[in-house]
Design a protein around this motif. Sequence first.
Motif, PDB file in Angstrom:
ATOM      1  N   SER A 164      13.341  -9.425   7.765  1.00 28.90           N
ATOM      2  CA  SER A 164      12.556  -8.200   7.625  1.00 28.90           C
ATOM      3  C   SER A 164      13.404  -7.107   6.991  1.00 28.90           C
ATOM      4  O   SER A 164      14.620  -7.240   6.836  1.00 28.90           O
ATOM      5  CB  SER A 164      12.039  -7.727   8.997  1.00 28.90           C
ATOM      6  OG  SER A 164      13.119  -7.373   9.839  1.00 28.90           O
ATOM      7  N   ALA A 201       9.555 -15.361  11.881  1.00 30.91           N
ATOM      8  CA  ALA A 201       9.503 -14.515  10.691  1.00 30.91           C
ATOM      9  C   ALA A 201      10.488 -14.994   9.635  1.00 30.91           C
ATOM     10  O   ALA A 201      10.187 -14.974   8.435  1.00 30.91           O
ATOM     11  CB  ALA A 201       9.810 -13.067  11.071  1.00 30.91           C
ATOM     12  N   LYS A 230       9.205 -18.213   7.956  1.00 24.46           N
ATOM     13  CA  LYS A 230       8.074 -17.888   7.083  1.00 24.46           C
ATOM     14  C   LYS A 230       8.555 -17.262   5.783  1.00 24.46           C
ATOM     15  O   LYS A 230       8.094 -17.611   4.689  1.00 24.46           O
ATOM     16  CB  LYS A 230       7.118 -16.936   7.807  1.00 24.46           C
ATOM     17  CG  LYS A 230       5.909 -16.539   6.970  1.00 24.46           C
ATOM     18  CD  LYS A 230       5.004 -15.580   7.741  1.00 24.46           C
ATOM     19  CE  LYS A 230       3.811 -15.156   6.880  1.00 24.46           C
ATOM     20  NZ  LYS A 230       2.937 -14.186   7.597  1.00 24.46           N
ATOM     21  N   HIS A 231       9.505 -16.349   5.895  1.00 24.74           N
ATOM     22  CA  HIS A 231      10.023 -15.676   4.701  1.00 24.74           C
ATOM     23  C   HIS A 231      10.733 -16.669   3.786  1.00 24.74           C
ATOM     24  O   HIS A 231      10.534 -16.649   2.560  1.00 24.74           O
ATOM     25  CB  HIS A 231      10.977 -14.554   5.102  1.00 24.74           C
ATOM     26  CG  HIS A 231      11.389 -13.667   3.967  1.00 24.74           C
ATOM     27  ND1 HIS A 231      10.508 -13.148   3.062  1.00 24.74           N
ATOM     28  CD2 HIS A 231      12.616 -13.219   3.585  1.00 24.74           C
ATOM     29  CE1 HIS A 231      11.151 -12.402   2.181  1.00 24.74           C
ATOM     30  NE2 HIS A 231      12.434 -12.442   2.467  1.00 24.74           N
TER      31      HIS A 231
END
Length: 257
Positions: free
Chosen positions: A17, A43, A46-47
Amino acid sequence: MTKRLEGKTAIITGAASGMGAATARRYIEEGARVLVADIGDEAGAKHAAELGENARFCHLDVSEQDDWQAAVAACTEAFGAPNVLVNAAGVLHFAMIEHSTLEDYRRLVDINQIGTLLGMRSVIAPMRASGGGSIVNFSSIEGLGALQGAVAYASTKFAIRGMTKVAALELGVDGIRVNSVHPGMVETPMIGAVTGGAKLDFTPVANRLALRRIGKPEEIANLVVFLGSEESSYSTGAEFVADGGATATHVFGANVG
């Protein structure tokens, strides 16, 4: 046309993030292979998947030495030895000194300061063996000047500034460059974590800056691309500031209104 990071293999922490994620995206766009490292498994994975075949995710708690060894091994297995390390992981905490708990202070030291130290230490051998590399440590403008209510955060960011210079002196002979970046106010999830998710109005802060706005993660990522590339081949032990002009003045010269 050759991309700016063609042939580079990077480990980027805090890459799920904020500025870390933006940096990972820009590195991929410029031809690098990237290990997306973060404590946020969902996260981060996924990134990495969104970034494509030149990205892999690896769970990394930057304060844990064993995690660092595993991350370097995962990077080497997937893409080869890292020749760029971006220490972007960090946490923020606000409290006046008299209300700062030892637990909170130590938490920031563990993640921001010790995490950066462990990261640098873990890549020295592979970078030396491959003929050099670039380490980019995320400090802050709070590593250049004080902010009330941020004793733990500022302490760790000043420490990163200092250890960057020591590392540059020690590692220059091996062709390893070490620089620090000092972002100003940038809207990222880290701010939301401190405010409990509350949406803030940044207008009063923006009005005090020369550019009259806060920064975007991509603007910091562009600076980190430069530092990871050969364009910055004669830069080491230096501080690179991207703050909209926040540190260009003193208290009596600040823009208001």
